[in-house]
Design an enzyme around this catalytic site. Structure first.
Site, PDB file in Angstrom:
ATOM      1  CE  LYS A  90      -4.439 -31.911 -20.490  1.00 22.82           C
ATOM      2  NZ  LYS A  90      -3.335 -32.269 -21.112  1.00 22.82           N
ATOM      3  CD  GLU A 112      -6.155 -22.916 -19.303  1.00 17.39           C
ATOM      4  OE1 GLU A 112      -5.555 -23.949 -19.122  1.00 17.39           O
ATOM      5  OE2 GLU A 112      -7.074 -22.494 -18.805  1.00 17.39           O
ATOM      6  CB  SER A 378      -1.220 -38.960 -19.508  1.00 16.46           C
ATOM      7  OG  SER A 378      -0.229 -38.733 -19.983  1.00 16.46           O
TER       8      SER A 378
END
Ligand SMILES: *Cc1c(COP(=O)(O)O)cnc(C)c1O
Length: 393
Positions: A90, A112, A378
């Site tokens: 991310k 968010e 991930s």
């Protein structure tokens, strides 16, 4: 000729677009017309590349998992996004978007988050660049993901719990859009996955494409060819998967596998298997596939993995699956937890529960001994230890 690029209206085939209130049109238009030129400005590119290298720790290793390979009788490489600063892919996107926001003269960042990983990544980028940060999070998730909430607060972000609807991610997205509508002039909305109105799906995929750019170089060094037979990634909205597959979309020698969350199983009705059973609808600004009831309302998704628990999906993966370019595997909670335990004991790597869905694809694939598989891990599993340890054997 790459037919997988977004068109000028923001569509990938039948999916995409930008269905937003009038007040946001100007911002999205500005972002659409400017982001490509900004990303390729030498000064911007250099700052972003340097931060990815020195701050995030890129390139992330492409690791030949020998014991896992022996188990599945093929050559398996793991792309280690779990080793990035803040523990997942991310940060690649959050850092790029916050740099972009600063370059566009925006002075306030909103985002968010569901599980909290994107919130932590955004709060991290804001601390680094000295920008105020507001994170919307469903109040149910605030309780469930307490450690990530503390991390965001330590990083100086303001966390706004959202108590409406089911008080989870969908409601947090609605609250973030409402904030954005009220502060369109000075605010940048950092979207956390390859979802939302154009140009976000394209922007996020491009920022995450550093993953596949590295895979090409690393594979070339390791096996003397730059493509694998299979690329495997888990999919919530699609950011780690599209980043993993970006430079391979037109490489027909590589099969693309997307592992989505089937929760208790598709037949149970409690799942987040959007690509398997979703129907076209508009959600959070884009026309895409959405799991919905017979009246067309989005269904409450379910997955043990908070990061895959979303009723929609990015328009690019929806397009890749509907055209047959990518294949979907639906992985249950039980299968994902078993895969996480297996990787941990075979390789000493505790994967995020999301990433465990990708690992669970391995026993479902019919691999040949000559096959080369690249599978993206991930994120790391520290946040999921409680879930793993409590889950029945
Ligand atoms: C958020 C998250 C995902 C799911 O999001 P995508 O946009 O589909 O990549 C997967 N893995 C981890 C570790 C995450 O934090």
């Amino acid at each position: 000729m790459n037919t997988y690029q977004v068109n000028t209206d923001g569509y990938y085939g039948a999916f995409g677009g930008a269905e937003v209130p009038e007040i946001l049109r100007h911002n999205l238009h500005e972002l659409t017309t400017r982001y490509r030129e900004i990303l390729s400005e030498p000064a911007f590119e250099q700052e972003y590349r340097e931060l990815l290298h020195d701050y995030v720790g890129r390139p992330s290793p492409l690791y030949h998992a020998r014991r896992l390979s022996a188990r599945y009788k093929a050559t398996i490489y793991l792309k280690r996004e779990d080793l990035n600063h803040t523990g997942s892919h991310k940060i690649n996107n959050a850092l790029g978007q916050v740099l972009l926001a600063r370059r566009l003269g925006k002075t306030r960042i909103i985002a968010e988050t569901g599980a909290g990983q994107h919130g932590v990544a955004t709060a991290t980028a804001c601390a680094l660049l000295g920008l105020p940060c507001h994170i919307y999070m469903g109040s149910t998730d605030v309780e469930r993901q307490h450690v990530n909430v503390e991390r965001m607060r330590m990083l100086g972000a303001t966390v706004h719990p959202v108590s409406s609807g089911s008080s989870t991610l969908t409601d947090a997205v609605d609250a973030a859009f409402a904030d954005y509508c009220g502060h369109a002039a000075d605010t940048f909305y950092v979207v956390g996955s390859a979802v939302g109105p154009h140009p976000y799906p394209a922007l996020v995929a491009e920022l995450q494409s550093v993953i596949s750019a590295e895979i090409r170089e690393q594979l070339m060094q390791k096996i003397g060819r730059n493509y694998p037979d299979f690329l495997v990634a888990c999919i919530g909205g699609g950011s780690n998967a599209m980043g993993t597959m970006y430079h391979y979309l037109s490489e027909n020698r590589t099969r693309l596998l997307l592992a989505e969350a089937a929760g208790y199983g598709i037949a149970s009705g409690q799942h987040a298997a959007t690509l398997s059973v979703g129907k076209p609808a508009t959600l959070h600004g884009a026309h895409t596939l959405v799991i919905q009831d017979s009246a067309g309302h989005p269904l409450e998704p379910y997955s043990l993995s908070a990061g895959l628990d979303y009723p929609g999906i990015g328009p690019l993966p929806a397009h890749l699956v509907s055209t047959g370019r990518a294949e979907v595997l639906a992985v249950t909670d039980v299968q994902a937890v078993a895969a996480a335990r297996e990787l941990t004991l075979l390789e000493g790597i505790i994967p995020a529960l999301e990433s465990a869905h990708a690992l669970a694809a391995l026993p479902l694939m019919q691999l040949k001994p000559t096959d080369v598989v690249v599978l993206t891990v991930s994120g790391r599993g520290d946040k999921d230890l409680g879930t793993y340890l409590a889950y029945p054997q």
